[in-house]
Design a protein around this motif. Structure first.
Motif, PDB file in Angstrom:
ATOM      1  N   ARG A 119       0.832  -1.201   0.000  1.00 36.05           N
ATOM      2  CA  ARG A 119       0.000   0.000   0.000  1.00 36.05           C
ATOM      3  C   ARG A 119       0.870   1.256   0.000  1.00 36.05           C
ATOM      4  NH1 ARG A 119      -3.656   1.344  -2.524  1.00 36.05           N
ATOM      5  NH2 ARG A 119      -2.996   3.462  -2.489  1.00 36.05           N
ATOM      6  N   GLU A 120       1.925   1.267   0.827  1.00 43.36           N
ATOM      7  CA  GLU A 120       2.836   2.413   0.873  1.00 43.36           C
ATOM      8  C   GLU A 120       3.512   2.625  -0.484  1.00 43.36           C
ATOM      9  OE1 GLU A 120       5.592   1.750   4.064  1.00 43.36           O
ATOM     10  OE2 GLU A 120       4.020   1.837   5.580  1.00 43.36           O
ATOM     11  N   ALA A 121       3.931   1.538  -1.117  1.00 42.49           N
ATOM     12  CA  ALA A 121       4.572   1.639  -2.429  1.00 42.49           C
ATOM     13  C   ALA A 121       3.601   2.206  -3.457  1.00 42.49           C
ATOM     14  CB  ALA A 121       5.087   0.268  -2.868  1.00 42.49           C
ATOM     15  N   ALA A 122       2.361   1.728  -3.421  1.00 39.31           N
ATOM     16  CA  ALA A 122       1.349   2.232  -4.353  1.00 39.31           C
ATOM     17  C   ALA A 122       1.099   3.715  -4.126  1.00 39.31           C
ATOM     18  CB  ALA A 122       0.059   1.435  -4.200  1.00 39.31           C
ATOM     19  N   GLU A 123       0.995   4.130  -2.880  1.00 36.33           N
ATOM     20  CA  GLU A 123       0.759   5.537  -2.573  1.00 36.33           C
ATOM     21  C   GLU A 123       1.928   6.402  -3.024  1.00 36.33           C
ATOM     22  OE1 GLU A 123      -0.174   5.608   1.601  1.00 36.33           O
ATOM     23  OE2 GLU A 123      -2.163   4.774   1.275  1.00 36.33           O
ATOM     24  N   LEU A 124       3.146   5.916  -2.851  1.00 33.60           N
ATOM     25  CA  LEU A 124       4.321   6.673  -3.276  1.00 33.60           C
ATOM     26  C   LEU A 124       4.291   6.929  -4.786  1.00 33.60           C
ATOM     27  CD1 LEU A 124       6.987   7.945  -2.303  1.00 33.60           C
ATOM     28  CD2 LEU A 124       8.090   5.784  -2.850  1.00 33.60           C
ATOM     29  N   LEU A 125       3.803   5.942  -5.535  1.00 35.98           N
ATOM     30  CA  LEU A 125       3.704   6.100  -6.983  1.00 35.98           C
ATOM     31  C   LEU A 125       2.419   6.817  -7.402  1.00 35.98           C
ATOM     32  CD1 LEU A 125       5.059   2.673  -8.277  1.00 35.98           C
ATOM     33  CD2 LEU A 125       6.257   4.850  -8.115  1.00 35.98           C
ATOM     34  N   ILE A 136      15.487   6.841  -5.342  1.00 38.72           N
ATOM     35  CA  ILE A 136      15.751   5.509  -4.780  1.00 38.72           C
ATOM     36  C   ILE A 136      14.465   4.916  -4.212  1.00 38.72           C
ATOM     37  CG2 ILE A 136      16.918   4.280  -2.895  1.00 38.72           C
ATOM     38  CD1 ILE A 136      19.304   6.208  -3.375  1.00 38.72           C
ATOM     39  N   ARG A 137      13.705   5.717  -3.480  1.00 42.88           N
ATOM     40  CA  ARG A 137      12.443   5.231  -2.908  1.00 42.88           C
ATOM     41  C   ARG A 137      11.447   4.834  -3.994  1.00 42.88           C
ATOM     42  NH1 ARG A 137       9.878   9.371   0.519  1.00 42.88           N
ATOM     43  NH2 ARG A 137       8.434   7.689   0.987  1.00 42.88           N
ATOM     44  N   LEU A 138      11.367   5.634  -5.057  1.00 45.34           N
ATOM     45  CA  LEU A 138      10.464   5.309  -6.164  1.00 45.34           C
ATOM     46  C   LEU A 138      10.859   3.993  -6.829  1.00 45.34           C
ATOM     47  CD1 LEU A 138      10.067   8.860  -7.730  1.00 45.34           C
ATOM     48  CD2 LEU A 138       8.263   7.523  -6.617  1.00 45.34           C
ATOM     49  N   LYS A 139      12.154   3.784  -7.029  1.00 44.94           N
ATOM     50  CA  LYS A 139      12.634   2.542  -7.645  1.00 44.94           C
ATOM     51  C   LYS A 139      12.316   1.348  -6.764  1.00 44.94           C
ATOM     52  CE  LYS A 139      15.139  -0.059 -10.418  1.00 44.94           C
ATOM     53  NZ  LYS A 139      14.340  -1.078 -11.050  1.00 44.94           N
ATOM     54  N   GLU A 176       6.517   8.462 -14.848  1.00 47.53           N
ATOM     55  CA  GLU A 176       6.134   9.858 -14.612  1.00 47.53           C
ATOM     56  C   GLU A 176       6.793  10.405 -13.351  1.00 47.53           C
ATOM     57  OE1 GLU A 176       1.886   9.879 -14.287  1.00 47.53           O
ATOM     58  OE2 GLU A 176       1.605   9.253 -16.369  1.00 47.53           O
ATOM     59  N   ARG A 177       6.719   9.633 -12.271  1.00 46.74           N
ATOM     60  CA  ARG A 177       7.259  10.091 -10.985  1.00 46.74           C
ATOM     61  C   ARG A 177       8.780  10.210 -11.017  1.00 46.74           C
ATOM     62  NH1 ARG A 177       5.097  12.385  -7.012  1.00 46.74           N
ATOM     63  NH2 ARG A 177       5.904  11.002  -5.453  1.00 46.74           N
ATOM     64  N   VAL A 178       9.452   9.274 -11.695  1.00 47.22           N
ATOM     65  CA  VAL A 178      10.914   9.316 -11.749  1.00 47.22           C
ATOM     66  C   VAL A 178      11.377  10.502 -12.585  1.00 47.22           C
ATOM     67  CG1 VAL A 178      12.363   8.052 -13.433  1.00 47.22           C
ATOM     68  CG2 VAL A 178      12.220   7.275 -11.144  1.00 47.22           C
ATOM     69  N   LYS A 179      10.646  10.817 -13.645  1.00 45.29           N
ATOM     70  CA  LYS A 179      10.987  11.993 -14.448  1.00 45.29           C
ATOM     71  C   LYS A 179      10.838  13.272 -13.618  1.00 45.29           C
ATOM     72  CE  LYS A 179       9.746  10.033 -18.905  1.00 45.29           C
ATOM     73  NZ  LYS A 179       8.729  10.011 -19.969  1.00 45.29           N
ATOM     74  N   GLU A 180       9.875  13.262 -12.742  1.00 50.07           N
ATOM     75  CA  GLU A 180       9.622  14.412 -11.879  1.00 50.07           C
ATOM     76  C   GLU A 180      10.728  14.589 -10.826  1.00 50.07           C
ATOM     77  OE1 GLU A 180       6.363  15.419  -8.377  1.00 50.07           O
ATOM     78  OE2 GLU A 180       5.841  13.995  -9.936  1.00 50.07           O
ATOM     79  N   TRP A 181      11.249  13.473 -10.302  1.00 46.85           N
ATOM     80  CA  TRP A 181      12.178  13.532  -9.177  1.00 46.85           C
ATOM     81  C   TRP A 181      13.632  13.261  -9.526  1.00 46.85           C
ATOM     82  CZ3 TRP A 181      11.637  15.410  -4.444  1.00 46.85           C
ATOM     83  CH2 TRP A 181      10.346  15.670  -3.995  1.00 46.85           C
ATOM     84  N   HIS A 182      13.934  12.861 -10.730  1.00 51.41           N
ATOM     85  CA  HIS A 182      15.321  12.518 -11.056  1.00 51.41           C
ATOM     86  C   HIS A 182      16.230  13.720 -10.767  1.00 51.41           C
ATOM     87  CE1 HIS A 182      18.883  11.280 -13.229  1.00 51.41           C
ATOM     88  NE2 HIS A 182      18.388  10.047 -13.152  1.00 51.41           N
ATOM     89  N   PRO A 183      17.368  13.487 -10.101  1.00 52.36           N
ATOM     90  CA  PRO A 183      18.252  14.593  -9.712  1.00 52.36           C
ATOM     91  C   PRO A 183      18.725  15.469 -10.878  1.00 52.36           C
ATOM     92  CG  PRO A 183      18.914  12.590  -8.592  1.00 52.36           C
ATOM     93  CD  PRO A 183      17.843  12.209  -9.573  1.00 52.36           C
ATOM     94  N   ASP A 184      18.776  14.932 -12.075  1.00 45.91           N
ATOM     95  CA  ASP A 184      19.229  15.713 -13.224  1.00 45.91           C
ATOM     96  C   ASP A 184      18.203  16.751 -13.691  1.00 45.91           C
ATOM     97  OD1 ASP A 184      21.582  14.282 -13.220  1.00 45.91           O
ATOM     98  OD2 ASP A 184      21.008  12.986 -14.894  1.00 45.91           O
TER      99      ASP A 184
END
Length: 103
Positions: free
Chosen positions: A10-16, A55-58, A33-41
């Motif tokens: 459930r936590e993983a689903a909510e994070l995404l 890392i958390r998203l992955k 979508e989320r990784v594009k939003e948060w990627h450090p670059d």
């Protein structure tokens, strides 16, 4: 290996940003979508925070896809017929039809 629990899923689903249900393709798209939003670059957030969130998203994505890929699916005729007898429109109406926002 870490034990998969309902709470962790459930936590993983909510994070995404997944509410109640999602197909494997929807999980992949939401992760992308989320990784594009948060990627450090590309993120406008603090680089350390962006790195940690990536890392958390992955980890969330890996947990959900592992669960989905290794969950048994019944191919018994009775089970398939039961799953397929309800149209997507009927499912939507049954689930959301009385909701004042949609109904």
């Amino acid at each position: 290996m870490t034990t998969i629990t309902a709470g962790r899923l459930r936590e993983a689903a909510e994070l995404l940003g997944i509410r109640n249900q999602a197909t494997l393709n929807e999980i992949r798209a939401r992760y992308s979508e989320r990784v594009k939003e948060w990627h450090p670059d590309v993120s406008q957030n603090d680089p350390a925070e962006s790195h940690e969130m990536t890392i958390r998203l992955k980890e969330a994505y890996d947990l959900l896809t592992d669960y989905c890929m290794n969950r048994p699916v019944s191919f018994r005729l009775e089970d398939l017929e039961k799953d397929l007898e309800q149209s997507p429109a009927d499912y939507w109406m049954e689930r959301f039809g009385d909701d004042p926002i949609w109904g």
